[in-house]
Design a protein around this motif. Structure first.
Motif, PDB file in Angstrom:
ATOM      1  N   TRP A  41       0.828  -1.208   0.000  1.00  0.00           N
ATOM      2  CA  TRP A  41       0.000   0.000   0.000  1.00  0.00           C
ATOM      3  C   TRP A  41       0.863   1.260   0.000  1.00  0.00           C
ATOM      4  CZ3 TRP A  41      -4.794  -0.377   3.778  1.00  0.00           C
ATOM      5  CH2 TRP A  41      -5.657  -1.396   3.325  1.00  0.00           C
ATOM      6  N   ASN A 164     -15.332   2.438  -0.744  1.00  0.00           N
ATOM      7  CA  ASN A 164     -15.076   2.671   0.670  1.00  0.00           C
ATOM      8  C   ASN A 164     -16.231   2.184   1.534  1.00  0.00           C
ATOM      9  OD1 ASN A 164     -12.590   3.960   0.188  1.00  0.00           O
ATOM     10  ND2 ASN A 164     -13.617   5.903  -0.218  1.00  0.00           N
ATOM     11  N   VAL A 167     -15.618  -3.941   4.622  1.00  0.00           N
ATOM     12  CA  VAL A 167     -14.532  -4.910   4.753  1.00  0.00           C
ATOM     13  C   VAL A 167     -14.998  -6.194   4.080  1.00  0.00           C
ATOM     14  CG1 VAL A 167     -13.131  -6.256   6.360  1.00  0.00           C
ATOM     15  CG2 VAL A 167     -13.780  -3.903   6.923  1.00  0.00           C
ATOM     16  N   TYR A 198     -18.126  -0.702   7.788  1.00  0.00           N
ATOM     17  CA  TYR A 198     -17.243  -0.114   8.800  1.00  0.00           C
ATOM     18  C   TYR A 198     -18.011   0.215  10.076  1.00  0.00           C
ATOM     19  CZ  TYR A 198     -13.537   0.915   5.325  1.00  0.00           C
ATOM     20  OH  TYR A 198     -12.543   0.834   4.380  1.00  0.00           O
ATOM     21  N   THR A 227      -6.818  -9.233   6.743  1.00  0.00           N
ATOM     22  CA  THR A 227      -7.857  -8.284   6.357  1.00  0.00           C
ATOM     23  C   THR A 227      -8.339  -7.461   7.536  1.00  0.00           C
ATOM     24  OG1 THR A 227      -8.604  -9.706   4.541  1.00  0.00           O
ATOM     25  CG2 THR A 227     -10.169  -8.074   5.372  1.00  0.00           C
ATOM     26  N   LEU A 230      -5.789  -4.846   8.451  1.00  0.00           N
ATOM     27  CA  LEU A 230      -5.696  -3.778   7.452  1.00  0.00           C
ATOM     28  C   LEU A 230      -6.751  -2.696   7.672  1.00  0.00           C
ATOM     29  CD1 LEU A 230      -5.004  -5.805   4.178  1.00  0.00           C
ATOM     30  CD2 LEU A 230      -3.454  -4.158   5.242  1.00  0.00           C
ATOM     31  N   TYR A 231      -7.902  -3.109   8.199  1.00  0.00           N
ATOM     32  CA  TYR A 231      -9.018  -2.161   8.313  1.00  0.00           C
ATOM     33  C   TYR A 231      -9.375  -1.817   9.758  1.00  0.00           C
ATOM     34  CZ  TYR A 231      -9.602  -2.916   3.340  1.00  0.00           C
ATOM     35  OH  TYR A 231      -9.380  -2.966   1.986  1.00  0.00           O
ATOM     36  N   LYS A 232      -8.533  -2.231  10.698  1.00  0.00           N
ATOM     37  CA  LYS A 232      -8.909  -2.033  12.101  1.00  0.00           C
ATOM     38  C   LYS A 232      -9.031  -0.560  12.486  1.00  0.00           C
ATOM     39  CE  LYS A 232      -4.496  -1.986  14.619  1.00  0.00           C
ATOM     40  NZ  LYS A 232      -3.740  -2.627  15.713  1.00  0.00           N
ATOM     41  N   TYR A 234     -10.304   1.724  10.646  1.00  0.00           N
ATOM     42  CA  TYR A 234     -11.436   2.312   9.933  1.00  0.00           C
ATOM     43  C   TYR A 234     -12.783   1.853  10.502  1.00  0.00           C
ATOM     44  CZ  TYR A 234      -7.778   3.253   6.472  1.00  0.00           C
ATOM     45  OH  TYR A 234      -6.632   3.672   5.852  1.00  0.00           O
ATOM     46  N   VAL A 235     -12.805   0.707  11.164  1.00  0.00           N
ATOM     47  CA  VAL A 235     -14.076   0.146  11.622  1.00  0.00           C
ATOM     48  C   VAL A 235     -14.357   0.531  13.075  1.00  0.00           C
ATOM     49  CG1 VAL A 235     -13.877  -1.778  10.028  1.00  0.00           C
ATOM     50  CG2 VAL A 235     -13.012  -2.037  12.357  1.00  0.00           C
TER      51      VAL A 235
END
Length: 272
Positions: A41, A164, A167, A198, A227, A230-232, A234-235
């Protein structure tokens, strides 16, 4: 959902357990996949910002871990896969700013050549999809993560969102290769794909814990761990549970800890 969240908090706070070797291995591999994806990324962000003239020449990219536990991300030429256009080096846990940026050593190392070879083979198999093994969904893309260690050579394939707010869990695969980079087999890690938002659309009700079930495998997968990490940031939820017929996996996104117990033990505690 609140009852489930409180139950999980109680469980993690008071349950004494012996973490299995398998749980440790899943967590270790998941965290490695996460760090490799983070490197990719950040490397992509830097390439787009700093080397715009090279973009049209890029044939692909990948990240790998060095013996010193640094993360290297390479972008190779579409005209010659053994030519490295840009090579980045990041900390073990990559930060947006790379430690090193190398554009002067274009020759791929032997390790990089092997990683490129199996990644390209996996990508070609997915593109051809002659046996209909791979599934494709609108507004998603497949990400190919090659891994080479002392035990095996493999390529993990994850599905990433192109929109956006969600997840994606599932539609992931693992392809195995010999020590000479010959394809051996491919397997599905999940049978389907789930979209988890999210945040809750019902304010002020928050999502505290999310979950999904496993049919193919017994425990949470390393791709799930990757996964979720990667998104922790944002949620709004910070715990994820994976249920199977024989086991329950509880992953804490913030603490990055994994608890695995038998389904029988889970039912006994939850229903008491």
């Amino acid at each position: 959902m609140h009852r489930l969240f409180l139950f999980v908090v109680f469980l993690l706070s008071h349950l004494t357990y012996s973490q299995s070797k398998e749980a440790d291995e899943i967590l270790k591999e998941g965290k490695l996949l996460f760090r490799l994806e983070k490197g990719s990324w950040y490397g992509t962000d830097d390439l787009l910002a700093r080397f715009k003239t090279k973009i049209d020449s890029v044939g692909g990219y990948l990240s790998y871990e060095t013996d010193e536990h640094k993360i290297k991300t390479i972008f190779f030429s579409r005209f010659n896969p053994e030519e490295i256009l840009v090579r980045y080096e990041f900390d073990s846990l990559p930060k947006p700013q790379p430690i090193k940026v190398d554009t002067l050593n274009p020759l791929a190392t032997n390790l990089e050549k092997d990683l490129i070879t199996i990644r390209q083979d996996a990508k070609d198999q997915a593109a051809l999809n002659e046996d209909g093994f791979f599934s494709f969904y609108e507004n998603t893309s497949l990400n190919f993560i090659p891994l080479i260690d002392q035990n095996e050579r493999s390529v993990f394939v994850l599905t990433g969102p192109q929109t956006n707010g969600v997840v994606l869990i599932g539609n992931d695969y693992k392809l195995n290769y010999t020590n000479t980079n010959e394809f051996v087999k491919k397997e599905r890690i999940h049978k389907t794909m789930l979209q988890i938002p999210y945040a809750s659309s019902e304010n002020p009700e928050k999502i505290l814990t999310t979950m999904h079930s496993h049919i193919v495998t017994k425990h949470i997968s390393s791709t799930d761990i990757c996964t979720l990490l990667l998104y922790k940031n944002y949620v709004e939820w910070n715990q994820h549970i994976v249920m199977s017929k024989k086991a329950v996996s509880v992953f804490d996104l913030q603490k990055e800890t994994l608890l695995i117990m038998s389904k029988k033990a889970w039912d006994k505690i939850y229903n008491r």
